[in-house]
Write a protein that holds these residues in place. Structure first.
Motif, PDB file in Angstrom:
ATOM      1  N   ALA A 188      43.536 -39.161 -39.778  1.00 14.62           N
ATOM      2  CA  ALA A 188      42.747 -38.450 -40.782  1.00 14.62           C
ATOM      3  C   ALA A 188      43.336 -38.692 -42.162  1.00 14.62           C
ATOM      4  O   ALA A 188      44.558 -38.770 -42.321  1.00 14.62           O
ATOM      5  N   VAL A 190      43.864 -36.964 -44.732  1.00 11.24           N
ATOM      6  CA  VAL A 190      44.453 -35.851 -45.471  1.00 11.24           C
ATOM      7  C   VAL A 190      45.966 -36.047 -45.595  1.00 11.24           C
ATOM      8  O   VAL A 190      46.658 -36.349 -44.623  1.00 11.24           O
ATOM      9  N   THR A 229      43.704 -24.249 -41.964  1.00  5.37           N
ATOM     10  CA  THR A 229      43.895 -25.647 -42.316  1.00  5.37           C
ATOM     11  C   THR A 229      42.641 -26.477 -42.110  1.00  5.37           C
ATOM     12  O   THR A 229      42.250 -27.270 -42.972  1.00  5.37           O
ATOM     13  N   GLY A 230      41.991 -26.315 -40.973  1.00  9.34           N
ATOM     14  CA  GLY A 230      40.804 -27.105 -40.680  1.00  9.34           C
ATOM     15  C   GLY A 230      39.707 -26.889 -41.700  1.00  9.34           C
ATOM     16  O   GLY A 230      39.049 -27.848 -42.138  1.00  9.34           O
ATOM     17  N   ASP A 231      39.487 -25.657 -42.104  1.00  6.92           N
ATOM     18  CA  ASP A 231      38.442 -25.353 -43.077  1.00  6.92           C
ATOM     19  C   ASP A 231      38.780 -25.932 -44.441  1.00  6.92           C
ATOM     20  O   ASP A 231      37.919 -26.495 -45.127  1.00  6.92           O
ATOM     21  N   HIS A 233      40.727 -28.556 -45.101  1.00  8.57           N
ATOM     22  CA  HIS A 233      40.584 -30.003 -45.040  1.00  8.57           C
ATOM     23  C   HIS A 233      39.115 -30.410 -45.076  1.00  8.57           C
ATOM     24  O   HIS A 233      38.752 -31.390 -45.744  1.00  8.57           O
ATOM     25  N   ARG A 234      38.277 -29.686 -44.372  1.00  4.96           N
ATOM     26  CA  ARG A 234      36.850 -30.011 -44.344  1.00  4.96           C
ATOM     27  C   ARG A 234      36.243 -29.917 -45.736  1.00  4.96           C
ATOM     28  O   ARG A 234      35.468 -30.789 -46.141  1.00  4.96           O
ATOM     29  N   ARG A 235      36.600 -28.889 -46.481  1.00  3.90           N
ATOM     30  CA  ARG A 235      36.040 -28.715 -47.827  1.00  3.90           C
ATOM     31  C   ARG A 235      36.523 -29.805 -48.785  1.00  3.90           C
ATOM     32  O   ARG A 235      35.749 -30.310 -49.601  1.00  3.90           O
ATOM     33  N   LEU A 237      37.558 -32.846 -47.936  1.00  4.01           N
ATOM     34  CA  LEU A 237      36.937 -34.096 -47.511  1.00  4.01           C
ATOM     35  C   LEU A 237      35.477 -34.174 -47.960  1.00  4.01           C
ATOM     36  O   LEU A 237      35.005 -35.228 -48.394  1.00  4.01           O
ATOM     37  N   ALA A 238      34.754 -33.053 -47.863  1.00  2.80           N
ATOM     38  CA  ALA A 238      33.363 -33.040 -48.297  1.00  2.80           C
ATOM     39  C   ALA A 238      33.252 -33.293 -49.792  1.00  2.80           C
ATOM     40  O   ALA A 238      32.376 -34.033 -50.259  1.00  2.80           O
ATOM     41  N   ASP A 241      33.875 -36.952 -50.539  1.00  4.01           N
ATOM     42  CA  ASP A 241      32.708 -37.771 -50.225  1.00  4.01           C
ATOM     43  C   ASP A 241      31.695 -37.719 -51.365  1.00  4.01           C
ATOM     44  O   ASP A 241      31.107 -38.741 -51.741  1.00  4.01           O
TER      45      ASP A 241
END
Length: 251
Positions: A188, A190, A229-231, A233-235, A237-238, A241
């Motif tokens: 990933a 990150v 952490t997951g949330d 990283h998702r934000r 990454l979005a 993009d």
């Protein structure tokens, strides 16, 4: 008197309608949607879209949507690239508000990692840049993110010109250890730094790309703050993009 037909759009007018339709969608739109919004037959729209893409006025992304292209966008930028930053700054502001953390954008230019923009607020203050970023790429998630993306030759050239200064007790100051960390990171994209640049501050960053350039997008926050952490990283990454989609830097 013979039948009269209404005036038809010239190919230039049709092309302008398609570009206006594409420009109305920040993340792009597929050909059928652009044809409908421009009021054009699908076959005519497809022909013009191909021509506009070939000439650089539009760009087709991997998922089949069309966005404004390098030639059109670069004509509206000044020499300092303020047009580009104006376009991506709302993305950084949105990320700042979502995670209540200052947001940063860097570019790798002429062998240096440079900060292009910082978007903060009283509730989301930026980290105190007490050491110039040019000399601290090894100690920040933003810098390490760029270094991770470089090939071996470019990375070695960067290290040949930069000392890995000891900024905090957590800073990695040995090149071999830093390279090992970069190369052994999970797939990933990150990257994090945990108080390596400034005690009490953590940073998360991911890469962004634009034409022949690349850089990184990240956020910083106090180390005593807790995140899922997951949330987070998702934000990030979005947002990266969206920034990548908006970066129309000439090759």
């Amino acid at each position: 008197m013979g039948d009269r037909t209404g005036p038809t759009l010239s190919s230039v007018q049709q092309a302008l309608r398609l570009m206006e339709a594409a420009g109305a969608h920040e993340d792009g739109a597929p050909a059928p949607q652009l044809a409908r919004e421009a009021g054009l037959p699908r076959d005519s729209a497809l022909h013009l879209l191909r021509a506009l893409t070939q000439d650089g006025y539009l760009r087709e992304l991997d998922d089949g949507v069309f966005v404004l292209g390098d030639k059109l966008y670069s004509s509206h930028q000044d020499v300092d690239g303020h047009g580009l930053l104006d376009r991506v700054r709302p993305v950084l502001a949105s990320l700042r508000d979502e995670v209540a953390s200052a947001a940063y954008l860097t570019f790798y230019e002429e062998g240096e990692i440079r900060i292009a923009e910082i978007v903060d607020s009283p509730k989301a203050p930026r980290v105190d840049l007490w050491v110039g970023f040019k000399d601290a790429g090894h100690a920040t998630a933003l810098g390490k993110c760029v270094l991770r993306e470089l090939d071996r030759e470019a990375r070695a050239e960067y290290f040949s010109r930069h000392t890995l200064a000891d900024l905090t007790p957590r800073t990695i100051t040995h090149r071999e250890e830093l390279v090992r960390q970069l190369d052994s990171a999970p797939p990933a994209p990150v990257v994090m730094d945990r108080e390596e640049y400034a005690l009490g501050t953590v940073c998360v960053a991911v890469p962004v790309y634009g034409g022949s350039q690349m850089g990184s997008l990240g956020v910083s926050f106090r180390s005593d703050r807790m995140y899922r952490t997951g949330d987070l990283h998702r934000r990030v990454l979005a947002a990266a993009d969206r920034v990548t989609r908006g970066l129309w830097l000439a090759d």
